[in-house]
Design a protein around this motif. Structure first.
Motif, mmCIF file in Angstrom:
data_model
loop_
_atom_site.group_PDB
_atom_site.id
_atom_site.type_symbol
_atom_site.label_atom_id
_atom_site.label_comp_id
_atom_site.label_asym_id
_atom_site.label_seq_id
_atom_site.Cartn_x
_atom_site.Cartn_y
_atom_site.Cartn_z
ATOM 1 N N ILE A 197 -13.419 1.804 2.536
ATOM 2 C CA ILE A 197 -12.705 1.875 1.260
ATOM 3 C C ILE A 197 -13.453 1.101 0.193
ATOM 4 O O ILE A 197 -13.591 1.554 -0.957
ATOM 5 C CB ILE A 197 -11.265 1.353 1.427
ATOM 6 N N ARG A 210 -3.023 4.353 0.715
ATOM 7 C CA ARG A 210 -2.368 5.047 1.837
ATOM 8 C C ARG A 210 -1.191 5.887 1.354
ATOM 9 O O ARG A 210 -0.127 5.926 1.968
ATOM 10 C CB ARG A 210 -1.915 4.048 2.900
ATOM 11 N N GLY A 211 -1.376 6.536 0.253
ATOM 12 C CA GLY A 211 -0.337 7.398 -0.279
ATOM 13 C C GLY A 211 -0.592 7.745 -1.725
ATOM 14 O O GLY A 211 -1.523 7.219 -2.345
ATOM 15 N N ASN A 212 0.238 8.615 -2.279
ATOM 16 C CA ASN A 212 0.068 9.085 -3.650
ATOM 17 C C ASN A 212 1.049 8.492 -4.641
ATOM 18 O O ASN A 212 0.880 8.677 -5.851
ATOM 19 C CB ASN A 212 0.192 10.614 -3.696
ATOM 20 N N ARG A 233 -6.284 7.245 -2.901
ATOM 21 C CA ARG A 233 -5.301 7.627 -1.889
ATOM 22 C C ARG A 233 -5.572 6.909 -0.571
ATOM 23 O O ARG A 233 -4.645 6.460 0.105
ATOM 24 C CB ARG A 233 -5.324 9.143 -1.674
ATOM 25 N N ALA A 234 -6.849 6.780 -0.223
ATOM 26 C CA ALA A 234 -7.198 6.048 0.990
ATOM 27 C C ALA A 234 -6.854 4.567 0.853
ATOM 28 O O ALA A 234 -6.320 3.945 1.785
ATOM 29 C CB ALA A 234 -8.685 6.216 1.298
ATOM 30 N N TRP A 278 0.795 -1.216 0.000
ATOM 31 C CA TRP A 278 0.000 0.000 0.000
ATOM 32 C C TRP A 278 0.830 1.268 0.000
ATOM 33 O O TRP A 278 0.297 2.357 -0.072
ATOM 34 C CB TRP A 278 -0.961 0.002 1.202
ATOM 35 N N PHE A 279 2.221 1.157 0.113
ATOM 36 C CA PHE A 279 2.998 2.389 0.050
ATOM 37 C C PHE A 279 2.894 2.993 -1.349
ATOM 38 O O PHE A 279 3.267 2.385 -2.321
ATOM 39 C CB PHE A 279 4.474 2.110 0.338
#
Length: 310
Positions: free
Chosen positions: A249, A72-74, A68-69, A4-5
């Motif tokens: 989500i 958990r990041g862009n 993004r949710a 999820w990074f």
């Protein structure tokens, strides 16, 4: 690493023109686009399937926050402290705005066919109108981070190698290119119900008329990056739950996907001789199936680095 990074062409190169053209099977205006559910605006001179209007802009913003949710990041690439960032197919610009805020020392540029909505962006953000299929209006080695997300309905299959080569061309040595895509290959969506499978078959057939392949692109991202000369390539497939069974989500992603499907209901109906109400009912049945079958939405992220000696 957890999953999820997360047009001025360069004088030094010839842009990807021959390979980055819509492939055979689509001619502008071939598919009539009736306005049966309000007024949806489509680009007749582009292979892009989704609308370009305020409703789609709102969906794109919502999609950004949902993704993004989920992620958990862009972004995933180890980009450090970039000086210049390019977002190709920036849509509403929301991803680029957030990168501009995260890296205030960087110049962030969003490129798209049109300026989707009027807004007040961060001072270090700039919009440039352009078409990746015609090459990028930037010199070689211009950006430390080049990002492109969810253009599988915009880029014909034959154009993908040239497009990624163009992304690599404008990337600085040591910089990174990141691609995020999804598709409609049924084997990636299993388990899913019959209505979902029927809708994806219709969507894939419509896309094929414009030279767009909705099955293979997510699986080919790493190969495109490698063929473009990038190294340190990482490829990460992942899936996000669809529906209330997946919690907040899952509910967000289901709402986004349902609205995206509705956005192409008119062209599907027009092409295949069905009423739009029939297509909308099919979409509603599919969205109910996502809970029943616990369907997940498949994505893939790939990123690679331009060699320092390139």
């Amino acid at each position: 690493m957890p999953w999820w990074f997360f047009r001025r062409h360069s004088r030094n190169t010839t842009p990807a023109s021959t390979s980055a053209q819509p492939s055979s099977g689509w001619q502008p205006g071939e598919v009539a686009l009736p306005r049966l559910q309000g007024s949806r605006r489509y680009l007749q001179e582009q292979p892009y399937l989704l609308p370009k209007d305020l409703g789609e802009a709102n969906r794109l913003d919502f999609q950004h926050y949902a993704l993004r949710a989920a992620l958990r990041g862009n972004y995933l690439a180890p980009i450090g402290q970039p000086r210049r960032i390019l977002d190709v197919g920036c849509g509403t610009g929301q991803w680029a705005f957030e990168l501009a805020q995260q890296f205030p020392q960087a110049e962030v540029i969003g490129l798209d066919l049109e300026l989707v909505k009027a807004t007040t962006p961060p001072s270090n953000y700039r919009f440039i109108q352009g078409d990746i299929l015609q090459g990028l209006p930037f010199d070689n080695n211009s950006f430390d981070f080049v990002h492109q997300r969810l253009l599988f309905l915009a880029i014909p299959l034959a154009a993908w190698p040239g497009v990624v080569q163009e992304l690599a061309r404008v990337t600085s040595p040591g910089g990174w290119v990141e691609l995020v895509e999804t598709g409609t290959a049924l084997q990636d969506w299993l388990p899913c119900g019959p209505a979902t499978q029927e809708f994806w078959r219709l969507a894939a057939q419509l896309a094929a008329l414009r030279g767009i392949d909705t099955d293979d692109v997510p699986h080919s991202l790493a190969r495109y990056l490698e063929e473009a000369g990038l190294v340190n390539i990482h490829y990460q497939p992942f899936s996000v739950p669809l529906g209330e069974w997946g919690g907040r989500i899952g509910s967000l992603m289901a709402l986004d996907l349902r609205e995206a499907c509705k956005a192409i209901s008119a062209p599907i109906a027009a092409r295949f001789g069905r009423s739009e109400q029939d297509v909308l009912r099919l979409i509603e049945r599919a969205s109910q199936e996502w809970n029943e079958f616990r369907t997940k939405w498949p994505f893939a992220i790939a990123y690679g680095q331009k060699p320092l000696t390139h």
